[in-house]
Design an enzyme around this catalytic site. Structure first.
Site, mmCIF file in Angstrom:
data_model
loop_
_atom_site.group_PDB
_atom_site.id
_atom_site.type_symbol
_atom_site.label_atom_id
_atom_site.label_comp_id
_atom_site.label_asym_id
_atom_site.label_seq_id
_atom_site.Cartn_x
_atom_site.Cartn_y
_atom_site.Cartn_z
ATOM 1 N N ARG A 26 0.831 -1.412 0.024
ATOM 2 C CA ARG A 26 0.026 0.079 0.036
ATOM 3 C C ARG A 26 0.824 1.224 0.032
ATOM 4 N NH1 ARG A 26 -2.985 -0.254 5.696
ATOM 5 N NH2 ARG A 26 -3.291 -2.378 5.060
ATOM 6 N N ASP A 63 1.124 -5.393 9.852
ATOM 7 C CA ASP A 63 -0.205 -6.208 10.549
ATOM 8 C C ASP A 63 -1.092 -6.969 9.291
ATOM 9 O OD1 ASP A 63 0.773 -5.915 12.883
ATOM 10 O OD2 ASP A 63 -0.577 -4.445 13.600
ATOM 11 N N GLU A 64 -1.132 -6.139 8.184
ATOM 12 C CA GLU A 64 -2.019 -6.777 7.031
ATOM 13 C C GLU A 64 -1.281 -7.143 6.004
ATOM 14 O OE1 GLU A 64 -5.263 -4.192 5.908
ATOM 15 O OE2 GLU A 64 -6.180 -4.285 8.199
ATOM 16 N N CYS A 65 -0.155 -7.566 6.300
ATOM 17 C CA CYS A 65 0.800 -8.113 5.151
ATOM 18 C C CYS A 65 1.208 -7.139 4.048
ATOM 19 C CB CYS A 65 0.384 -9.508 4.500
ATOM 20 S SG CYS A 65 -0.051 -10.569 6.009
#
Length: 438
Positions: free
Chosen positions: A331, A375-377
């Site tokens: 992201r 935490d969301e890879c």
């Protein structure tokens, strides 16, 4: 109650701790003494109530960010958690393998523990170099070298049998770095060089490995292999001018293409009549490359395919590639490159510690968002922000760099790069004094 207080540059136990609470609590990455003398931090992670930032406001900001960028829906949350556990477990397993491998091979740097993955230390007696040159290079630089690397040495050897490293002296170029091992310079050196830093210039990220240097160029022009993943083949040969900035420019798929570009560029800049020596070297290089099937194109098919995988250009302009599956893996940093540079510049130009702490707040918030991305890879965000800090340059950013890059490399399974960035930040130098065998 008994608390810990800072006085006279020392920490002592006292009845009252007069220091202000750091609003980032245990999430604060800063480790300079002045900051900790002024602000106190919890010994263990506490609730957000320890922060001066209102909990609801902080949570709303983070929730707003994830509502725009989260890659997982409610049905996929369990899969996301499973993926993160799997990748984290794999990273730790890989780290253990590197620990064992380093004890057996590299010698001069090794991992200490899973909890302190970024720590390195010198060993008293490094292992001897393997007799096989490819194994020796892998031992010292943690990567394999492509066929064109060895073929280019043979080409230079044909030009100068006694000293192939000086075969391109007429171009002001010298073969350095890994080529010093082939030239057996390390056998005459008394000491324990850190090969991870051997000919590693100030702006060379772990992905970049210098192999050619211009001895007369004040810009510290050098060429090197660029790899997205240390376990894979280089994606291209690139150039950088270390005394100018951290921009890394692709110059072809292999060394022959890069040197051909260099000769052509040199001839274009030469306003006098054509240089016969340059023409002769260029002709010999082209003949050798054609015979051994090395492309001289500046942009090959594989380089174009790699361009499609680039998730962001980064400050170094060479692009960052990370695995992305089902929109999970990357992201973007929620700031434009221009705004990031303004944030960094404001920090760099701070006139006092207090002003710097205040100017650090936007960067700290970005680091907090990276932690949630991990935490969301979405490990690519930490790699991007850390690489932007590294390429921007400045000692003041070494703390946040070490907060971001080693962890990003560990999650991505690029443990060799984790070791390189740790060694580099510990001894990062400007100028051309980067020869570990001198």
């Amino acid at each position: 109650k008994t608390t810990m207080a800072a006085t006279g540059g020392k920490i002592r136990w006292d009845e009252e701790d007069s220091r202000l609470k750091c609003k980032y609590g245990s999430d604060c990455y800063q480790n300079n003494k002045a900051h900790h003398m002024k602000y106190k931090h919890p010994l263990k992670r506490k609730a957000e109530a320890d922060s001066d930032v209102p909990v609801k406001a902080k949570k709303a900001k983070i929730d707003d960010y994830f509502n725009k960028n989260s890659k997982a829906n409610e049905d996929g949350e369990e899969d996301l958690e499973a993926m993160q556990e799997e990748r984290t477990s794999k990273a730790k397993d890989d780290l253990g393998e590197v620990h064992v491998q380093e004890e057996k091979s590299s010698g001069y740097v090794r991992q200490v523990s899973d909890d302190d993955a970024a720590t390195t230390e010198d060993l008293d007696e490094p292992p001897s170099s393997p007799t096989n040159i490819k194994e020796s290079l892998k031992q010292k630089f943690l990567v394999d070298f492509p066929d064109d690397f060895f073929s280019f040495w043979e080409f230079c050897k044909a030009l100068n049998p006694k000293h192939p490293e000086d075969a391109l002296k007429g171009l002001d170029l010298k073969l350095v770095g890994p080529y010093d091992i082939i030239a057996e310079k390390h056998k005459q050196f008394k000491g324990t060089p850190n090969y991870l830093l051997h000919w590693r210039f100030y702006y060379d990220p772990p992905e970049f490995q210098t192999v050619v240097f211009n001895e007369k160029d004040e810009s510290l022009f050098h060429l090197g292999y660029f790899r997205d993943d240390p376990k894979e083949e280089p994606v291209f040969v690139a150039s950088n001018c270390a005394s100018v900035n951290g921009v890394i420019t692709p110059r072809g798929e292999n060394l022959f293409a890069a040197i051909k570009w260099y000769i052509d560029d040199k001839q274009k800049k030469n306003k006098k009549k054509e240089n016969k020596d340059l023409c002769n070297i260029s002709a010999s290089l082209k003949k050798w490359a054609d015979k051994n099937n090395f492309s001289l194109d500046l942009k090959t098919k594989s380089m174009k395919q790699r361009d499609k995988k680039v998730v962001c250009s980064s400050f170094h302009k060479a692009g960052i590639v990370v695995p992305v599956e089902n929109d999970i893996g990357y992201r973007e940093v929620p700031e434009t490159p221009g705004d990031l540079k303004k944030i960094f510049a404001k920090i760099e130009k701070s006139q006092s510690e207090e002003e710097r702490d205040k100017n650090m707040d936007p960067l700290q918030e970005l680091i907090t968002l990276v932690q949630f991305a991990n935490d969301e890879c979405d490990y690519g965000e930490g790699l991007e922000l850390g690489m932007d800090l590294f390429t921007y340059g400045g000692d003041v950013f070494h703390g946040p760099i070490m907060t971001l890059l080693p962890l990003a490399y560990q999650f991505l399974g690029r443990l060799e790069n984790m070791q390189i960035i740790t060694a580099h930040i510990a001894d990062r130098k400007k100028g051309q004094n980067v020869d570990q065998l001198r």
